[in-house]
Design a protein around this motif. Structure first.
Motif, mmCIF file in Angstrom:
data_model
loop_
_atom_site.group_PDB
_atom_site.id
_atom_site.type_symbol
_atom_site.label_atom_id
_atom_site.label_comp_id
_atom_site.label_asym_id
_atom_site.label_seq_id
_atom_site.Cartn_x
_atom_site.Cartn_y
_atom_site.Cartn_z
ATOM 1 N N GLU A 120 -52.553 113.654 -4.478
ATOM 2 C CA GLU A 120 -53.110 114.769 -3.734
ATOM 3 C C GLU A 120 -53.638 115.808 -4.695
ATOM 4 N N PHE A 121 -54.865 116.207 -4.485
ATOM 5 C CA PHE A 121 -55.466 117.201 -5.380
ATOM 6 C C PHE A 121 -55.579 118.525 -4.644
ATOM 7 N N GLU A 122 -54.685 119.449 -4.981
ATOM 8 C CA GLU A 122 -54.696 120.748 -4.311
ATOM 9 C C GLU A 122 -55.633 121.714 -5.013
ATOM 10 N N VAL A 123 -55.762 121.538 -6.309
ATOM 11 C CA VAL A 123 -56.516 122.509 -7.094
ATOM 12 C C VAL A 123 -57.800 121.924 -7.673
ATOM 13 N N ALA A 124 -57.641 120.824 -8.394
ATOM 14 C CA ALA A 124 -58.812 120.209 -9.024
ATOM 15 C C ALA A 124 -59.389 119.175 -8.072
ATOM 16 N N HIS A 125 -60.360 119.590 -7.275
ATOM 17 C CA HIS A 125 -60.888 118.669 -6.276
ATOM 18 C C HIS A 125 -61.802 117.650 -6.911
ATOM 19 N N PRO A 126 -61.571 116.382 -6.621
ATOM 20 C CA PRO A 126 -62.354 115.335 -7.265
ATOM 21 C C PRO A 126 -63.847 115.523 -7.039
ATOM 22 N N SER A 127 -64.584 115.374 -8.117
ATOM 23 C CA SER A 127 -66.032 115.379 -8.011
ATOM 24 C C SER A 127 -66.521 114.322 -8.978
ATOM 25 N N GLN A 128 -67.762 113.930 -8.821
ATOM 26 C CA GLN A 128 -68.293 112.942 -9.746
ATOM 27 C C GLN A 128 -68.295 113.564 -11.141
ATOM 28 N N ARG A 129 -67.771 112.825 -12.121
ATOM 29 C CA ARG A 129 -67.801 113.369 -13.484
ATOM 30 C C ARG A 129 -69.236 113.469 -13.936
ATOM 31 N N ASN A 130 -69.595 114.596 -14.501
ATOM 32 C CA ASN A 130 -70.963 114.779 -14.928
ATOM 33 C C ASN A 130 -70.962 115.370 -16.333
ATOM 34 N N TYR A 131 -71.426 114.602 -17.294
ATOM 35 C CA TYR A 131 -71.508 115.120 -18.655
ATOM 36 C C TYR A 131 -72.959 115.321 -19.090
ATOM 37 N N LYS A 132 -73.840 115.402 -18.014
ATOM 38 C CA LYS A 132 -75.264 115.513 -18.326
ATOM 39 C C LYS A 132 -75.719 116.964 -18.454
#
Lengths: 228, 649, 262
Positions: free
Chosen positions: B636-648
């Motif tokens: 469960e992610f309460e704080v760091a909400h999953p997003s697509q990793r983007n290093y661009k």
């Protein structure tokens, strides 16, 4: 009772080696400087011999010197025996001396032995005919010379080619022994670091060369004199 | 499937208060009682060494085991680049939260939030502790600590000691351990390998170990057992792990009832020296810190690639305009400092497209030309001198003149024994710390974070949490090793060893290991597919059968015998490899180090499936050649909400 | 790059255990690439020996099967590998461990003699493997800073001059492999001991108990049967990490100052 660190500890034992060694280095230096005087003036040299005859201070210094030599030798042998034991029973079948490791540093006991042999010869040649004679209360030595006439004794000894050869070999051994010994005594007593290591080695080299050259000078000069 | 065994014990409340709240809630053991309690620690790396020392200082009786001749040989020593901490000494807006966030994101949202936050929180204490121990970290002229940047982060938070940070940190922990051993708080057992965990009444009671110098099989009892034996990268045979590093101890625990989490998450390190031939037994890692100043490229033109391979051209002959700095091209914001999994896959993509620059076609350039022009040779030598020297010794190429060649290699395993917030496995009294557990890195570990986790677990987490369990044991007598459980475990081990010697087949242990490694690298490596994973499962099962029929183990047990050591490890690894493939097959998504060809974006990036796979896959052993059962711990992610990793950008 | 394969003759020390008497066995290895590491070459030979061991016919040697040698990280950092190769610790190359030695340092047709570290304080356990636990014992006597975990000041609270930290790091690079002892004609561990003492003596954190540390570690070193340093410098020449005997001078200084204060 716990034995003091100069006996019980390897670093302490090395400190004794370095301290007694330092004492001997100073003696060599003084002796060499004194010898050179003989080349310049026989009278001046004999005056020094007289000052260093059978006086109480000269005797005390001689005893201390003898003590220093004995201590240095005994510790040297002791350390070598311990070191051989630490090496283990099995020896390497193949062993290469890494570059930068001087032969003399690995053979200080052998060199020391050569130096000691030379010393014995030297004592017979000179000390037994000078200070010892005086201590015995005599006024003439086995060669019929005045024990305080060192210059004459030098002249006599180095007129013989085999003595010259023996002394030059001896000096070579002294050079090798001291060349490692001088910087080593700084190292063993902790007066060294990475910056000073090469400097001390150069100092060691220069000092040793100077002392040995001074010794050799006397021998060669008197030998040449005897030829002409 | 929810199960009452997988209770994470993460306390309620805001993320930043969880660890303090938890520490306040858990029980402690009084000094008088600590003296009566025995703890076994397996492994002496950063985790095990630190834990053994810290537990010894607290007053517990600790027995610490390592397979090497000295605790100092543990493979933590080989970590080069550095250790992260949220000190914000560089005033670049770093914070505990930012370190937490980078780690969660870098792990592709497959780690437990509370654990990662705690890791970031105690990271600062680690640096303080190490400095107090006399770790000679790099310093500025003003006398304060220096930092460098590292992959996956936009701040400079990595503390380092030349290219030997792992060594220096380990020597710090080893020194603390030595102090504890000297004081009699800890007893050290070098050249001892754990061969089995002993479980009695459902609780960990001790281990069976083999004295590697004599071959004696010995029993050791304790009130708690801590596994700090590292990862299982050697499943691949060729990896950057030390030759003796192995996942055996953790795997034995799995077979004794501790569940194994996310076994398919393996990290492929982008900057290793490429393979040179088929007789190689070890890959060498070049620190990721090289990517700070080195630029990665392959030629743009195929004719240049061919010219380099044939030796007609040297890398330095290729003009700037003909070079493809593909990381800078694809990821402008992070450039050469993208996380490891991204950098590794990008290298593979170029090599698969035919642009690999050595004879095998499996290498790319890492070039310091620009950095040397900008900073001068002396600065580069001061930063990376020992790495450059190492590279030259191995390859006979001078990296000051010609670029290095690098290629990805197996490096670290994020998966491991499942542990709760207390670092306790599903077997009560059995703990797992450092790389041996699964907890902090999710699907991909950021550079300079392994050292941080090992020391965090060992110094600052386990010594607190283990008290909660041991407080229930203060009445317990010394653990007797004369019980049926110990008897049985020892007997099983002896039988296993006898069986290995009795096979007298025609192939060596290493030959089987190499075969397994090939299967793993080809089918469970950097890019996996349903098809390849299914193929691997079949092949490994076959290999296992062949092994038990055809292996040859020379000598006898009652002596120093390195072949039987390897054979015993391979027995476990041959099962572990299959478990990794099964886990990979189950996870129908790509995340971090787990890249499934079927699940990628049009640009070839990982395509996560948070809806279906935001969970820890936890495997329960069901018996030899039985399909293990998978359980889920939902994340469960309460704080760091999953997003697509983007290093661009 | 030239890639001519090499054939070599190896003379390897074989010894069943600490008590048994050892001796050399001669083996042939063929088709070794110059890019192979020395330990990989040994792996190849051992693999061959295991196969030959499997067929007991025509193998009438005292020590059958593979020989044991210590190795682990194969990156030159763990200090596990040892080996005295052709008369040199870690073989014929400077500032490397055996695992970093590559076969390009040898020529086709060479005979290579491989021996274990030989020193009274490092008994042979088997073949080329020695017991180096004495090093651990020396460090247990004082090679640490006596701080418990936790409760320490902030890392930046004590500034340390960069040069001191760098010199400390030079000494801390020691990997505890034992090449210094193996190479020293006196079997002295002074370079190893001094590296640790010096590294900590250069840092304010380590200075606090500097005197105690130097005394305790030297006493333990002597007790364990290591020899006396005679400044031959062979240790620093063979040290894979290039540690200078300048650190030995610092150890001597630390020790003597401590003793004179007593």
């Amino acid at each position: 009772m716990k034995s003091p660190f100069i006996v019980s500890s390897s670093v302490g034992r090395k400190f004794v080696m370095s301290l007694s060694g330092a004492f001997l280095v100073l003696f060599f230096t003084f002796h060499a400087a004194m010898n050179v005087v003989a080349v310049i003036s026989a009278d001046a040299y004999n005056w020094i011999c007289a000052v260093l005859g059978a006086n109480w201070y000269a005797l005390v210094a001689t005893l201390m010197l003898a003590g220093g030599v004995v201590l240095h030798i005994l510790y040297g042998i002791w350390l070598t025996l311990q070191n051989r034991k630490a090496r283990g029973r099995e020896r390497y079948a193949v062993s290469v001396n890494p570059p930068g490791v001087h032969w003399s540093s690995k053979n200080m006991l052998v060199l020391g032995f050569v130096v000691l042999c030379g010393l014995c010869v030297h004592l017979v040649h000179f000390w037994s005919k000078m200070q010892l004679v005086e201590v015995m209360g005599q006024h003439v030595n086995s060669l019929g010379l005045n024990p305080q006439d060192g210059a004459a004794l030098i002249e006599y000894t180095f007129s013989k080619w085999y003595n010259v050869l023996i002394y030059l070999v001896w000096f070579a051994a002294i050079w090798l022994h001291l060349n490692h010994g001088i910087w080593s005594m700084f190292q063993s007593s902790g007066i060294n670091n990475q910056t000073w290591l090469p400097r001390l080695k150069r100092l060691s080299n220069a000092w040793t060369t100077l002392v040995v050259l001074m010794f050799a000078l006397v021998v060669i000069v008197f030998f040449i004199k005897s030829l002409i | 499937m929810a199960t009452d065994k997988l209770i994470s014990k993460v306390p309620a409340g805001p993320l930043e208060n969880k660890w303090s709240a938890h520490k306040a809630a858990i029980k402690v053991v009084s000094p008088a009682n600590k003296r009566k309690l025995d703890i076994i620690v397996i492994g002496t790396g950063l985790g095990g060494g630190a834990a053994a020392a810290a537990l010894g200082e607290l007053g517990y009786n600790v027995k610490v085991f390592c397979i090497s001749d000295s605790p100092r040989r543990a493979h933590s020593i080989a970590a080069q680049g550095g250790i992260n901490a949220a000190k914000n000494y560089q005033n670049d807006n770093d914070s505990v939260f930012r370190l937490f966030y980078d780690t969660i994101k870098g792990g592709d949202y497959r780690a437990r939030e509370a654990n990662v936050y705690r890791l970031a929180e105690v990271s600062n204490l680690i640096i303080d502790q190490c400095v107090a121990q006399g770790v000679p970290f790099a310093r500025e002229y003003g006398g304060l600590l220096d930092n460098r940047s590292f992959g996956g982060a936009q701040v400079s938070r990595t503390f380092y000691a030349r290219g030997q940070t792992g060594q220096q940190l380990l020597l710090g922990a080893y020194a603390a351990l030595n102090r504890a051993v000297g004081k009699g708080w800890v007893k050290s057992y070098p050249r001892h390998e754990m061969l089995d965990l002993v479980v009695e009444d459902g609780e960990a009671r001790g281990i069976i170990a083999r004295n590697l110098a004599t071959g004696d099989i010995e029993r050791f009892g304790a009130h708690a057992v801590v596994i700090a034996s590292g990862g299982y990268g050697n499943v691949f045979f060729l990896s950057t792990n030390a030759m003796n590093s192995n996942g055996s101890a953790a795997f034995q625990c799995y077979k004794k009832g501790a569940w194994f989490a996310n076994p398919c998450f393996t990290q492929i390190h982008p900057t290793c020296i490429p393979v040179h031939g088929d007789q190689q037994s070890k890959l060498t890692l070049m620190s990721e810190s090289l990517r700070n100043d080195g630029r990665i490229w392959v030629p743009k033109k195929m004719e240049d690639v061919k010219a380099i391979r044939s030796g007609a051209k040297k890398a330095s002959d290729i003009e700037e305009k003909d070079r493809d700095y593909y990381l800078e091209r694809r990821y402008p914001a992070f450039g050469n400092l993208v996380p490891r999994d991204v950098a590794s896959r990008a290298a593979k993509e170029r090599c698969d497209a035919g642009f690999g620059v050595n004879e095998t076609g499996l290498a790319v350039f890492l070039d310091f030309k620009t950095a040397i022009e900008r900073l001068g040779v002396d600065v580069i030598r001061a930063r990376y001198g020992n790495l450059f020297q190492m590279y030259e010794k191995i390859t006979d190429v001078d990296p000051y003149k010609e670029p290095m060649m690098i290629y990805p290699a197996v490096h670290y395993t994020m998966g491991g024994l499942w542990v709760d917030y207390n670092l306790e496995t599903t077997v009560p009294g059995l703990y797992a710390i450092g790389e041996a557990n699964f907890s902090d890195h999710g699907a991909n570990r950021l550079g300079a974070s392994a050292l941080m986790q090992g020391l965090a677990d060992g110094y600052f987490v386990l010594p607190y949490t283990i008290g909660d369990y041991l407080s229930k044991k203060i009445q317990a007598p010394k653990v007797s090793t004369d019980t049926p459980a110990f008897e049985e475990a020892e007997k099983a081990i002896r039988e296993k060893i006898e069986k290995l010697f009795a096979i007298k087949g025609t192939h060596t242990v290493d030959e089987f290991h190499k075969k397994l490694g090939n299967v793993m690298w080809e089918d469970v490596g950097m890019a996996r597919s349903k098809e390849s994973l299914e193929r691997a499962i079949v092949q490994i099962a076959q290999l296992r059968k062949d092994f038990w029929k055809d292996v040859y183990v020379p000598g006898e047990n009652g002596e120093f015998n390195q072949e039987v050591e390897k054979a015993l490890r391979l027995v476990d690894v041959l099962e572990l490899g299959e478990l990794m493939a099964r886990d990979g097959l189950n996870r129908n998504e790509s995340c971090g180090g787990h890249f499934r060809l079927e699940y990628q974006t049009p640009e070839g990036e990982t395509l996560r499936d948070d809806k279906h796979y935001a969970y820890v896959a936890v495997w329960e052993y069901k018996g030899l050649d039985q399909t293990p059962e998978m359980h889920k711990e939902e994340l469960e992610f309460e704080v760091a909400h999953p997003s697509q990793r983007n290093y661009k950008d | 790059m030239e890639n001519k394969l090499m054939n070599l003759t190896l003379k390897v020390w074989r010894q069943k255990d600490a008590k048994s008497k050892g001796g050399f066995e001669t083996y042939q290895v063929e088709g070794i690439s110059p890019d192979t590491s020395f330990l990989e070459m040994l792996d190849i030979l051992n693999n061959k020996l295991i196969h030959e061991d499997g067929q007991p016919v025509a193998f009438d040697k005292g020590c059958k099967g593979p020989f044991a040698f210590d190795h682990d990280c194969r990156e030159g950092i763990c200090g596990m590998c040892s080996l005295y190769i052709n008369g040199e610790a870690h073989g014929p190359d400077s500032e490397i461990t055996t695992c970093q030695l590559h076969m390009r340092k040898f020529k086709d047709g060479d005979t290579i003699t491989i021996e274990p570290w030989r020193s009274a304080a490092f008994p042979v356990i088997r073949d080329l493997v020695v017991e180096r636990g004495a090093f651990d014992k020396i460090l247990q006597a004082g090679g640490f800073v006596s701080v418990n975990t936790g409760g320490v000041p902030d890392a930046n609270s004590i500034p340390i001059p960069r040069d001191d930290a760098e010199e400390s790091m030079d000494a801390a690079a020691c990997i505890g492999c034992g090449a210094c002892v193996a190479t020293c004609k006196n079997g002295s561990a002074m370079l190893f001991v001094s590296a640790r003492v010096s590294s900590l003596a250069l840092l304010p954190q380590g200075k606090v108990e500097g005197a105690r540390r130097a005394k305790a570690m030297v006493a333990k070193m002597d007790e364990l049967g290591f020899g006396n340093c005679t400044n031959t410098q062979a240790c620093q020449m063979e040290c894979p990490k290039g540690i200078s005997i300048g650190h030995i001078a610092r150890l001597n200084r630390e020790f003597l100052c401590a003793k004179f204060k007593d």
